[in-house]
Design a protein around this motif. Sequence first.
Motif, PDB file in Angstrom:
ATOM      1  N   MET A   1       0.840  -1.193   0.000  1.00 17.14           N
ATOM      2  CA  MET A   1       0.000   0.000   0.000  1.00 17.14           C
ATOM      3  C   MET A   1       0.880   1.249   0.000  1.00 17.14           C
ATOM      4  N   THR A   2       0.677   2.133  -0.965  1.00 15.02           N
ATOM      5  CA  THR A   2       1.415   3.377  -1.022  1.00 15.02           C
ATOM      6  C   THR A   2       0.942   4.325   0.076  1.00 15.02           C
ATOM      7  N   PHE A   3       1.876   4.911   0.785  1.00 20.22           N
ATOM      8  CA  PHE A   3       1.570   5.833   1.869  1.00 20.22           C
ATOM      9  C   PHE A   3       1.187   7.188   1.284  1.00 20.22           C
ATOM     10  N   VAL A   4      -0.006   7.678   1.620  1.00 25.00           N
ATOM     11  CA  VAL A   4      -0.452   9.002   1.168  1.00 25.00           C
ATOM     12  C   VAL A   4      -1.065   9.735   2.353  1.00 25.00           C
ATOM     13  N   THR A   5      -0.549  10.917   2.647  1.00 22.78           N
ATOM     14  CA  THR A   5      -1.140  11.739   3.702  1.00 22.78           C
ATOM     15  C   THR A   5      -1.364  13.140   3.170  1.00 22.78           C
ATOM     16  N   ARG A   6      -1.956  14.005   4.016  1.00 21.99           N
ATOM     17  CA  ARG A   6      -2.273  15.351   3.565  1.00 21.99           C
ATOM     18  C   ARG A   6      -2.205  16.343   4.704  1.00 21.99           C
ATOM     19  N   PHE A   7      -1.952  17.596   4.332  1.00 23.14           N
ATOM     20  CA  PHE A   7      -2.090  18.720   5.255  1.00 23.14           C
ATOM     21  C   PHE A   7      -3.200  19.577   4.676  1.00 23.14           C
ATOM     22  N   ALA A   8      -4.210  19.898   5.492  1.00 24.25           N
ATOM     23  CA  ALA A   8      -5.421  20.527   4.959  1.00 24.25           C
ATOM     24  C   ALA A   8      -5.777  21.783   5.748  1.00 24.25           C
ATOM     25  N   PRO A   9      -5.055  22.875   5.540  1.00 20.42           N
ATOM     26  CA  PRO A   9      -5.347  24.108   6.278  1.00 20.42           C
ATOM     27  C   PRO A   9      -6.518  24.879   5.661  1.00 20.42           C
ATOM     28  N   SER A  10      -7.122  25.730   6.486  1.00 19.02           N
ATOM     29  CA  SER A  10      -8.144  26.651   6.008  1.00 19.02           C
ATOM     30  C   SER A  10      -7.489  28.007   5.747  1.00 19.02           C
ATOM     31  N   PRO A  11      -7.705  28.597   4.584  1.00 20.34           N
ATOM     32  CA  PRO A  11      -7.054  29.883   4.265  1.00 20.34           C
ATOM     33  C   PRO A  11      -7.815  31.056   4.870  1.00 20.34           C
ATOM     34  N   THR A  12      -7.896  31.069   6.196  1.00 21.55           N
ATOM     35  CA  THR A  12      -8.651  32.099   6.900  1.00 21.55           C
ATOM     36  C   THR A  12      -7.772  32.905   7.852  1.00 21.55           C
ATOM     37  N   GLY A  13      -6.486  32.734   7.743  1.00 22.03           N
ATOM     38  CA  GLY A  13      -5.565  33.453   8.606  1.00 22.03           C
ATOM     39  C   GLY A  13      -4.153  32.965   8.356  1.00 22.03           C
ATOM     40  N   PRO A  14      -3.190  33.511   9.101  1.00 26.30           N
ATOM     41  CA  PRO A  14      -1.791  33.156   8.856  1.00 26.30           C
ATOM     42  C   PRO A  14      -1.438  31.753   9.346  1.00 26.30           C
ATOM     43  N   LEU A  15      -0.464  31.163   8.704  1.00 24.84           N
ATOM     44  CA  LEU A  15       0.082  29.881   9.142  1.00 24.84           C
ATOM     45  C   LEU A  15       0.913  30.132  10.397  1.00 24.84           C
ATOM     46  N   HIS A  16       0.580  29.462  11.502  1.00 28.76           N
ATOM     47  CA  HIS A  16       1.355  29.666  12.720  1.00 28.76           C
ATOM     48  C   HIS A  16       2.184  28.424  13.051  1.00 28.76           C
ATOM     49  N   LEU A  17       2.875  28.464  14.183  1.00 27.62           N
ATOM     50  CA  LEU A  17       3.779  27.384  14.554  1.00 27.62           C
ATOM     51  C   LEU A  17       3.074  26.032  14.633  1.00 27.62           C
ATOM     52  N   GLY A  18       1.847  26.025  15.167  1.00 23.89           N
ATOM     53  CA  GLY A  18       1.110  24.767  15.267  1.00 23.89           C
ATOM     54  C   GLY A  18       0.819  24.163  13.912  1.00 23.89           C
ATOM     55  N   HIS A  19       0.397  25.011  12.963  1.00 24.47           N
ATOM     56  CA  HIS A  19       0.176  24.531  11.594  1.00 24.47           C
ATOM     57  C   HIS A  19       1.479  23.978  11.008  1.00 24.47           C
ATOM     58  N   ALA A  20       2.547  24.757  11.163  1.00 30.17           N
ATOM     59  CA  ALA A  20       3.833  24.354  10.595  1.00 30.17           C
ATOM     60  C   ALA A  20       4.272  23.000  11.140  1.00 30.17           C
ATOM     61  N   TYR A  21       4.085  22.803  12.448  1.00 30.12           N
ATOM     62  CA  TYR A  21       4.461  21.538  13.069  1.00 30.12           C
ATOM     63  C   TYR A  21       3.678  20.380  12.467  1.00 30.12           C
ATOM     64  N   SER A  22       2.376  20.557  12.285  1.00 25.06           N
ATOM     65  CA  SER A  22       1.549  19.498  11.709  1.00 25.06           C
ATOM     66  C   SER A  22       1.974  19.180  10.282  1.00 25.06           C
ATOM     67  N   ALA A  23       2.223  20.228   9.489  1.00 26.19           N
ATOM     68  CA  ALA A  23       2.647  20.018   8.105  1.00 26.19           C
ATOM     69  C   ALA A  23       4.002  19.320   8.048  1.00 26.19           C
ATOM     70  N   LEU A  24       4.927  19.751   8.904  1.00 31.75           N
ATOM     71  CA  LEU A  24       6.256  19.143   8.923  1.00 31.75           C
ATOM     72  C   LEU A  24       6.193  17.674   9.331  1.00 31.75           C
ATOM     73  N   ILE A  25       5.336  17.342  10.293  1.00 24.10           N
ATOM     74  CA  ILE A  25       5.193  15.945  10.699  1.00 24.10           C
ATOM     75  C   ILE A  25       4.679  15.106   9.535  1.00 24.10           C
ATOM     76  N   GLY A  26       3.600  15.574   8.883  1.00 20.26           N
ATOM     77  CA  GLY A  26       3.051  14.821   7.760  1.00 20.26           C
ATOM     78  C   GLY A  26       4.067  14.621   6.656  1.00 20.26           C
ATOM     79  N   PHE A  27       4.801  15.681   6.337  1.00 20.51           N
ATOM     80  CA  PHE A  27       5.818  15.607   5.288  1.00 20.51           C
ATOM     81  C   PHE A  27       6.936  14.654   5.685  1.00 20.51           C
ATOM     82  N   HIS A  28       7.367  14.739   6.954  1.00 23.36           N
ATOM     83  CA  HIS A  28       8.443  13.877   7.462  1.00 23.36           C
ATOM     84  C   HIS A  28       8.043  12.407   7.415  1.00 23.36           C
ATOM     85  N   ILE A  29       6.833  12.094   7.891  1.00 27.69           N
ATOM     86  CA  ILE A  29       6.383  10.701   7.911  1.00 27.69           C
ATOM     87  C   ILE A  29       6.232  10.169   6.491  1.00 27.69           C
ATOM     88  N   ALA A  30       5.702  11.003   5.591  1.00 25.98           N
ATOM     89  CA  ALA A  30       5.536  10.570   4.202  1.00 25.98           C
ATOM     90  C   ALA A  30       6.881  10.284   3.554  1.00 25.98           C
TER      91      ALA A  30
END
Length: 285
Positions: A1-30
């Motif tokens: 099974m090919t590993f596929v994940t996603r980061f799904a932010p809402s464009p309603t404000g700035p990207l903050h540290l919490g968002h960045a951490y989540s995106a970095l984790i998803g990218f790192h695991i992928a």
Amino acid sequence: MTFVTRFAPSPTGPLHLGHAYSALIGFHIAQAAGGQFLLRIDDLDQTRARPEWEAQLQDDLHWLGLDWPCPLRRQSQHLVNYGAALDRLSAMDLTYPCSCTRRDIAAAASAPQEGAPQTGPDGLIYPGTCRGRGMAEAGPDDAIRLNMVKATRALPELTFTETGPNHKGVHKLSPETLIHEVGDVVLSRRQMGASYHLAVVIDDTAQEITHVVRGEDLFEATSLHVLLQHLLGLPTPIYHHHELIRDESGRRLAKRDDARAIATYRADGMSPEDIRSILPPLSDI
């Protein structure tokens, strides 16, 4: 099974540290799994979504060293898919229209005979005021809710697998928990076409997501998402809920925390490596 994940932010404000951490984790695991990382734009709320916020968050993510295939999936372009899923649940007699305001719900939940108000993935547990209404009564301003008692009446044994640090293992869905701790959640809202809970399971299936990587604040919603997947005949991915980045008072970061926006750190001269250094190590994931 090919590993596929996603980061799904809402464009309603700035990207903050919490968002960045989540995106970095998803990218790192992928990357570690030799898989794929996708960026999805959760722009259901068109009253708040702004193209300039989307452009900024993409720029910030690229600056952090992340990349993803294009074109991107945007929720606002798939309302017909969410509508079809809602129609399917309605045809199963699992939905009803609700005219209650947030104030109505708060007042009913706070009534003395109800005891202490309880909250779930959708906020205050809905007290069922409109549960006796049929879909034929639905008006343009009504929300559409899931009748959780009906939805769980013949529920088979359903499970989901969690790989996150605090909930690792196989979890079983409990009808009692879904009824009393999740309740009759909203599936569709006026002006939005669908709620987050309905849209996310449709989107994850459409993008063939195998692993959902997201913050621990969404763990309690996972049983609801697995239930919706079962009702709609959709596959259930593996889930990974990571710890949250919090401020000095212990509150999780939100879009109101402009001081911790990635754009602010960039303007102050910080590098991507500096950002990573103030976040928990990805090697510990």
